[in-house]
Structure formats: structure tokens, C-alpha cells
Design an enzyme around this catalytic site. Structure first.
Site, PDB file in Angstrom:
ATOM      1  N   SER A  58       0.309  -1.557   0.390  1.00  8.83           N
ATOM      2  CA  SER A  58       0.257  -0.160  -0.214  1.00  8.83           C
ATOM      3  C   SER A  58       0.778   1.194   0.266  1.00  8.83           C
ATOM      4  CB  SER A  58      -0.965   0.003   1.391  1.00  8.83           C
ATOM      5  OG  SER A  58      -0.386   0.017   2.797  1.00  8.83           O
ATOM      6  N   HIS A 265      -1.266   5.606   7.022  1.00  8.96           N
ATOM      7  CA  HIS A 265      -0.526   5.871   5.918  1.00  8.96           C
ATOM      8  C   HIS A 265       0.061   7.072   5.007  1.00  8.96           C
ATOM      9  CE1 HIS A 265      -1.542   1.349   5.372  1.00  8.96           C
ATOM     10  NE2 HIS A 265      -1.329   1.412   4.412  1.00  8.96           N
TER      11      HIS A 265
END
Length: 283
Positions: A58, A265
Site C-alpha cells: 500500500s 499511511h
């Protein structure tokens, strides 16, 4: 004693010398500009001739930066992810983007290596964090006690010691077998927290320190395996320094209960300001 008109002659001579100096300086400057322009053109020609493949998890697919390509489904490949940003700036001759949210080492070897070939010139990859269970580490630390958090961090570090190196070897060997001539850039992971920062709630400072230490531990293992395969490791820690969670200028999402998948993230700024220059410098 100056003779009549001598001052004018001296001034004229000085002007002539200054003019010659300016002319020489201008020529040197023009030469430098032309040299730099030529180097830039050569570099642009080199990148334009590259066949580039972006692999990984990711952090490569761009989770957290938004603007996801609907065709990528659960892989959540973003148009703001660093591989796409680099592609847009350099216009390589071909570009394949197979990085996928949630990917582990086995997912890369099973599902992402299709575009690689003997013609591939450049490969980027982020991998290892999901194998080490960092999503579970963060969930444990957010929801449970400090002691439980630190224990889970230590479990992840043990996995990094005992199991992850072999899994990374499998990925790196598979990349080399399919793309023997490629320049492979392995990128690491940022530290999540600025210690002593402006967060007034959430995890304890001991938990934040343990998580940062685990990130460093993972990066060291990934860097070692990359080097052993002749790959370039690029740390993103310097680029993210001052932009961790609790910094006041974070390039990372903290826990987001409305979109849990984006927690921890990089934001779009983290991709463009953190990962992109780290990759660009390694290329």
C-alpha cells in the site's frame, strides 16, 4: 603625474578590461548553461527510454493519498502515488503499476511480476511491513494496554529476525530472475511519530517510541537483504523527518475510525514530498 587625457585613457582601458571580463564571464556562464542543459536533455532521454515497473504494498499503491483508480479495485492504486508521479514527470517508454494494498511478499511473487522481462530497466518495490504484521501492531497499540502494545511490537521484531529475511530473498530473487538487467530500488517505511510532539492524547510516549523502533528495525532488515541482492535501498526516514504524526505538519494519517484502511499511511503530501524524492534520488 597624469598627462592630459590620461584619466580618460585609464577609464577607457578599465572599461575595455571590464568589457572583456564581462564577455569572458558571459561565455563561461553560457557554456555552463549549455552543459547543464545538455546534461538535462541526456538525462531526460535516458529516463524516456526506460521500461519501469512499480511493485509492492500500500505504500507504493498510494493508499492514504486518495484519487484511486477504480479499475484497480481493492488494490487502491492512486494517481498520487509516487510511481505515477515519477512516471508523469519522466515519461518512461513503458510503465506498469502492479503494487497492491495489503500485499505481502507472497502476493508480489504470485500476482505482481507479470510485466517484468529482460527488457525491464527500472523496478521499485516496498514490501515486508504486512508480513511483519504492522497493521496488527498498530491496532493492538491503539486498542489495548501499553504493555500489550510493546509485547506485540517485540513479536513483530522477532518475526523480522527469524522469518522475514527468507521471504524477502524469495521476492528479490524472483525479480532478478525475471528482470536480470533492471535497476531495482527498494524503498523503506517512515517513522510514524515525532517524539515529544504536539499530540496530547492517544498512545503513550513509550508506545510511540517502541513503534518507531520497530520501523527502524524493519528498515534495517529490508536494507540488508536488498544490499545482499545488489539492489539500491532508499530510506524515506530523512524525507519524513519533521512530518511524522504529532509534528503539526504530518504527512502520515493517524488512526482514522471513518476510514481505518488509510490509518498510518502517507497522505498525498507524503507521497509527493517523502516517497517521490527518495525514489528520484535513488534512480
Amino acid at each position: 603625474m597624469l598627462l592630459p587625457g590620461s584619466a580618460e585613457i585609464l577609464l577607457q582601458g578599465g572599461s575595455m578590461r571590464l568589457s572583456r571580463f564581462a564577455a569572458v564571464s558571459s561565455s563561461l556562464l553560457l557554456g555552463a548553461v549549455l552543459a547543464l542543459t545538455g546534461a538535462g536533455a541526456a538525462q531526460a532521454a535516458e529516463t524516456a527510454a526506460l521500461d519501469y515497473v512499480a511493485l509492492g504494498d500500500s505504500y507504493s499503491s498510494g493508499v492514504g493519498s486518495g484519487s484511486y483508480d477504480s479499475a484497480s479495485g481493492d488494490c487502491k492504486r492512486s494517481t498520487k502515488a509516487f510511481p505515477v508521479l515519477w512516471k508523469n514527470a519522466n515519461a518512461p517508454s513503458s510503465f506498469a503499476f502492479t503494487a497492491c494494498s495489503g500485499a505481502r511478499t507472497g502476493d508480489v511473487t504470485a500476482n505482481q511480476l507479470g510485466p517484468l522481462s529482460a527488457a525491464t530497466d527500472l523496478v521499485s518495490v516496498t514490501i515486508g511491513g504486512n508480513d511483519a504484521g504492522f497493521a496488527d501492531v498498530m491496532t493492538t497499540c491503539v486498542l489495548q494496554s501499553e504493555a500489550t502494545c510493546i509485547n506485540r511490537v517485540n513479536q513483530a521484531k522477532s518475526y523480522v529476525d527469524t522469518t522475514l529475511p527468507g521471504k524477502l530473498d524469495s521476492v528479490y530473487t524472483a525479480i532478478r530472475n525475471k528482470a536480470p538487467a533492471a535497476h531495482v530500488v527498494v524503498l523503506g517505511y517512515p517513522r510514524f511519530y515525532q517524539l515529544g510532539g504536539n499530540c496530547v492524547a492517544g498512545l503513550s510516549e513509550a508506545e510511540r517510541s517502541a513503534i518507531n523502533g520497530a520501523s527502524d528495525y524493519l528498515n534495517a532488515a529490508v536494507a540488508k537483504r536488498a544490499a545482499d541482492h545488489g539492489y539500491t535501498f532508499s530510506s524515506v526516514v530523512p524525507a519524513f523527518t519533521g512530518h511524522e504524526i504529532c509534528s503539526g505538519s504530518a504527512w502520515l494519517h493517524s488512526v482514522n475510525w471513518l476510514n481505518i484502511g488509510e490509518s498510518y499511511h502517507p497522505t498525498a503530501a507524503g507521497q509527493s514530498g517523502g516517497y517521490l524524492p527518495s525514489f528520484r534520488n535513488a534512480v
